[in-house]
Design a protein around this motif. Structure first.
Motif, PDB file in Angstrom:
ATOM      1  N   GLY A 115       0.846  -1.364   0.111  1.00  0.00           N
ATOM      2  CA  GLY A 115       0.070   0.049  -0.015  1.00  0.00           C
ATOM      3  C   GLY A 115       0.977   1.280  -0.002  1.00  0.00           C
ATOM      4  N   ALA A 116       0.449   2.075  -0.919  1.00  0.00           N
ATOM      5  CA  ALA A 116       1.238   3.486  -0.950  1.00  0.00           C
ATOM      6  C   ALA A 116       1.188   4.400   0.346  1.00  0.00           C
ATOM      7  N   SER A 117       0.065   4.042   1.180  1.00  0.00           N
ATOM      8  CA  SER A 117       0.012   4.979   2.443  1.00  0.00           C
ATOM      9  C   SER A 117       0.938   4.367   3.242  1.00  0.00           C
ATOM     10  N   LEU A 118       1.671   3.191   3.162  1.00  0.00           N
ATOM     11  CA  LEU A 118       2.525   2.859   4.224  1.00  0.00           C
ATOM     12  C   LEU A 118       3.932   3.628   4.043  1.00  0.00           C
ATOM     13  N   VAL A 119       4.165   4.403   2.779  1.00  0.00           N
ATOM     14  CA  VAL A 119       5.017   5.446   2.515  1.00  0.00           C
ATOM     15  C   VAL A 119       4.631   6.788   2.944  1.00  0.00           C
ATOM     16  N   ASP A 121      -4.728   2.633   2.769  1.00  0.00           N
ATOM     17  CA  ASP A 121      -4.793   2.132   1.563  1.00  0.00           C
ATOM     18  C   ASP A 121      -5.236   0.575   1.861  1.00  0.00           C
ATOM     19  N   ASP A 122      -4.861   0.079   2.715  1.00  0.00           N
ATOM     20  CA  ASP A 122      -5.446  -1.257   3.062  1.00  0.00           C
ATOM     21  C   ASP A 122      -6.798  -1.199   3.012  1.00  0.00           C
ATOM     22  N   ALA A 123      -7.559  -0.251   3.455  1.00  0.00           N
ATOM     23  CA  ALA A 123      -9.019   0.027   3.469  1.00  0.00           C
ATOM     24  C   ALA A 123      -9.601   0.152   2.116  1.00  0.00           C
ATOM     25  N   LEU A 124      -9.085   1.209   1.346  1.00  0.00           N
ATOM     26  CA  LEU A 124      -9.461   2.066   0.215  1.00  0.00           C
ATOM     27  C   LEU A 124      -9.406   0.781  -0.813  1.00  0.00           C
TER      28      LEU A 124
END
Length: 301
Positions: free
Chosen positions: A182-186, A246-249
């Motif tokens: 997921g991109a949000s991890l970064v 992003d895991d949710a989205l």
């Protein structure tokens, strides 16, 4: 953002997140989580909690003025390494109070002592045990937070394939992708109030045990890679600034009709803080309406 949320954000950045960044021992992390829940989270008045078993899996039955609305099968979070029905008793009791449903929280086995797929095996056994006790799939709602939210989604995929889908699913900040893509991890690495993203690879290794990182694509661990034939209604909450956003989205790609709702700058699994945060109470109001709606046909039958 409420003033309470601003205070909690400051405390999280200065205290909770640095502590999680340093913590390496799962046993110490479990003890710290238990102390936090015991000292900081209040169980609503009128709550009854009793130990029980379903499918051979121990757990906790929680009720607060039940009205035969059904059962919420709640899987606690804690990165598959920590947490228990006791750490999540206040949240489960508040869901019970707001919905009239009883809650069963399985005490699934934790890594690293019991690596994947132990948690999934316990989750499926507990659900089958509830069916054996006489509960119909239409009277059950799956729910969970963080790793428990991902576990509940993985179970939902299996149940849909088996033709035993429950009435619905609710997830708070679910961890759905242990491939860590997921991109949000970064992009949210410095914004997340609680989770240190750089620890996830290390945590995943403890969860997998002797398995390889490629095994993280297994849909029993990463429901982002699962199929959901004819799914029930799904509601997912996540915060805009958390690393698991992003895991949710991205679950929309698997569950196109899912209701996925983003809050603002709030901590991971903020509904646990309903004693303190008005935003948490608003989220639980929304969640309770959803649960009552999906259980309404069963309640009226």
């Amino acid at each position: 953002m409420s003033w309470q949320a601003q205070v909690i954000r400051a405390l999280a950045h200065r205290v909770s997140r640095p502590a999680l960044r340093r913590q390496r021992d799962p046993l110490a992390a479990r003890a710290r989580f238990e102390r936090f829940a015991r000292r900081s989270l209040r169980v609503p008045p009128g709550t009854l909690d009793l130990p029980g078993r379903a499918g051979g899996v121990p757990g906790l039955w929680v009720s607060n003025r039940p009205d035969d609305s059904g059962v919420i099968v709640y899987f606690h979070g804690g990165a598959y390494l920590m947490g228990s029905p006791r750490t999540h008793l206040p949240l489960a009791a508040e869901l019970a109070r707001r919905t009239g449903a009883r809650v069963f929280m399985p005490e699934y086995r934790l890594a690293p002592e019991h690596p994947f797929p132990a948690a999934f095996e316990d989750a499926e056994a507990a659900y089958d045990g509830l069916l054996a006790l006489g509960h119909s799939p239409e009277s059950l709602v799956l729910a969970g937070d963080s790793a428990g939210g991902g576990l509940a989604l993985a179970l939902l995929a299996r149940l849909c394939a088996r033709g035993l889908r429950p009435a619905g699913y609710v997830g708070f900040s679910p961890w759905t992708d242990l491939t860590l893509s997921g991109a949000s991890l970064v992009t949210n690495a410095s914004r997340d109030q609680l989770l240190p993203g750089h620890r996830l690879t290390e945590i995943r290794a403890m969860i997998l045990g002797g398995a390889t990182p490629q095994d993280a694509m297994d849909p029993r661990l990463s429901p982002l890679h699962a199929e959901f034939p004819a799914p029930p209604p799904v509601l997912i909450h996540a915060a805009q600034t958390e690393i698991l956003r992003d895991d949710a989205l991205r679950m929309r790609g698997r569950l196109p009709r899912a209701e996925i709702r983003l809050a603002g700058d709030l901590p991971h699994v903020w509904p646990m803080l309903f004693n303190w945060l008005p935003e948490a109470r608003d989220t639980l109001d929304d969640t309770a309406r959803f649960i009552r709606r999906v259980l309404a046909p069963e309640a009226g039958s």
